[in-house]
Design an enzyme around this catalytic site. Structure first.
Site, PDB file in Angstrom:
ATOM      1  N   HIS A   1      77.848  24.173 -11.975  1.00 31.11           N
ATOM      2  CA  HIS A   1      78.249  23.092 -11.055  1.00 31.11           C
ATOM      3  C   HIS A   1      78.331  21.749 -11.800  1.00 31.11           C
ATOM      4  CE1 HIS A   1      78.168  21.648  -6.592  1.00 31.11           C
ATOM      5  NE2 HIS A   1      78.944  20.871  -7.348  1.00 31.11           N
TER       6      HIS A   1
ATOM      7  N   GLU B   1      72.743  27.991  -5.496  1.00 28.98           N
ATOM      8  CA  GLU B   1      72.651  27.294  -6.784  1.00 28.98           C
ATOM      9  C   GLU B   1      71.243  26.761  -6.959  1.00 28.98           C
ATOM     10  OE1 GLU B   1      75.709  24.304  -6.884  1.00 28.98           O
ATOM     11  OE2 GLU B   1      77.297  25.766  -6.567  1.00 28.98           O
TER      12      GLU B   1
ATOM     13  N   ARG C   1      83.392  24.623  -3.281  1.00 24.84           N
ATOM     14  CA  ARG C   1      82.059  25.068  -2.885  1.00 24.84           C
ATOM     15  C   ARG C   1      82.036  26.592  -2.924  1.00 24.84           C
ATOM     16  NH1 ARG C   1      80.569  20.741  -4.087  1.00 24.84           N
ATOM     17  NH2 ARG C   1      79.386  19.233  -2.853  1.00 24.84           N
TER      18      ARG C   1
HETATM   19  C1  DGY Z   1      80.357  16.632  -5.301  1.00 30.58           C
HETATM   20  O1  DGY Z   1      80.477  15.433  -5.559  1.00 30.58           O
HETATM   21  O2  DGY Z   1      80.388  17.068  -4.150  1.00 30.58           O
HETATM   22  C2  DGY Z   1      80.152  17.552  -6.452  1.00 30.58           C
HETATM   23  O3  DGY Z   1      80.289  18.878  -6.122  1.00 30.58           O
HETATM   24  C3  DGY Z   1      78.789  17.305  -7.068  1.00 30.58           C
HETATM   25  O4  DGY Z   1      77.819  17.713  -6.166  1.00 30.58           O
END
Ligand code: DGY
Length: 325
Positions: A286, A267, A238
């Site tokens: 992402h 984002e 993250r």
């Molecule tokens: C997750 O599965 O948390 C990925 O980052 C996609 O959002």
């Protein structure tokens, strides 16, 4: 079994939508699209279940969802959800751990290779017609094989990256986890170390931490200054785990050789973010789990979770509902 209303707030593959429609009434509405916001909030008033991803679900939204019993996230990360507010209402929060580990680990190794071997810059060199004679040292990359890979966050994804690095690329692997943890790799291929050791010894530092109160802003100026000079930073956990302004300063000061980032504090990445065009940053939108196969597996697991809770069965994966104070 009576049919309930399910609010699908992010696109689902047709076969998974059909599974939900076979048991429940479905409203499709993405609240992040202005033209669908009203429909989303109208359906929320009678929805028993919600399925989607990346939209913040907190107490003000829950106040408009009196019948809600389950939120099924098509993600492993749960930082978009106010877990205390959900638990206080007894709403089950489900997610999709396990099915995306290998895809995210594939991308992480791709990011390591791309930034180490300067693949995007070299592609640009060819595309722009600059390839007029053989490539000189100013465009050489750096070896990946044999370099030390550090993993910050040694869960399932961290382990899948470590396995690729150690067994496929002959990289010594270091990892850092909150509690003592076996590497799960053949003897000596991966070693648990402290955070300062991880920072100072890794040539490629791969960050795969979830966002929690403990990890928010974990890598700031002090931590980045401990990193090995000329190291690369790779993040697919993250964005907010790294303090972005400190990262830009570390890159500008040539303390770090580069960063490959699949996740950001905000984002989509705002136009004014220096990370969008910084010459030492490889930014991705992402996409750690964004393959056809893996996104389908995530949607399938999230759909199963939703249907199981609405049937009164335990789901495949849910956050434990904390007792109310
Ligand atoms: C997750 O599965 O948390 C990925 O980052 C996609 O959002």
């Amino acid at each position: 079994m009576s049919r309930s209303r399910v609010l699908v707030y992010r696109e689902l593959p047709p076969d998974q939508l059909a599974r939900i429609r076979a048991e429940h009434e479905v409203t499709l509405a993405d609240p992040s699209l202005p033209e669908q916001e009203a429909a989303f909030f109208e359906a929320l008033g009678s929805a028993s279940g919600m399925i989607g991803a990346l939209y913040p679900v907190g107490s003000s939204l829950l106040a408009r969802a009196p019948a809600l019993r389950v939120v099924s996230s098509v993600s492993v990360g749960l930082d978009a959800y106010d877990q205390a507010a959900l638990a206080a209402r007894g709403i089950v929060l489900c997610h999709t751990p396990g099915v995306l580990d290998e895809a995210v680990a594939d991308l992480l190794m791709g990011m390591v290779l791309a930034i180490g071997r300067r693949i995007p810059e070299l592609v640009e060199h060819v595309r722009t017609g600059a390839w007029a004679r053989h490539v000189e040292p100013d465009l050489y990359g750096w070896d990946v094989h044999g370099k030390t890979l550090g993993v910050l966050g040694y869960g399932r994804i961290g382990h899948a990256v470590a396995r690729r690095a150690a067994l496929g690329f002959g990289m010594p692997v270091l990892y850092c986890a909150r509690s003592p943890r076996a590497s799960g790799l053949p003897g000596g291929a991966a070693r648990q170390v402290s955070l300062p050791e991880l920072l100072s010894e890794s040539d490629f530092l791969v960050v795969v931490l979830p966002l929690t109160e403990q990890t928010r802003g974990l890598l700031g100026a002090a931590e980045l200054s401990l990193m090995k000079p000329g190291a690369f930073l790779v993040n697919a956990g993250r964005g907010a785990v790294i303090q972005e302004d400190a990262l830009v300063r570390a890159l500008d000061a040539e303390r770090l050789r580069g960063a490959a980032l699949d996740v950001f504090v905000t984002e989509p990445l705002p136009g004014e973010s220096p990370l969008r065009t910084h010459p030492k940053v490889l930014p991705l939108p992402h996409v750690g789990s964004a393959t056809h196969e893996t996104r389908h597996a995530m949607a399938e697991m999230a759909t199963s979770n939703l249907l199981m809770v609405l049937r009164g069965e335990p789901p495949l994966a849910a956050q434990p509902v904390r007792p109310q104070p």
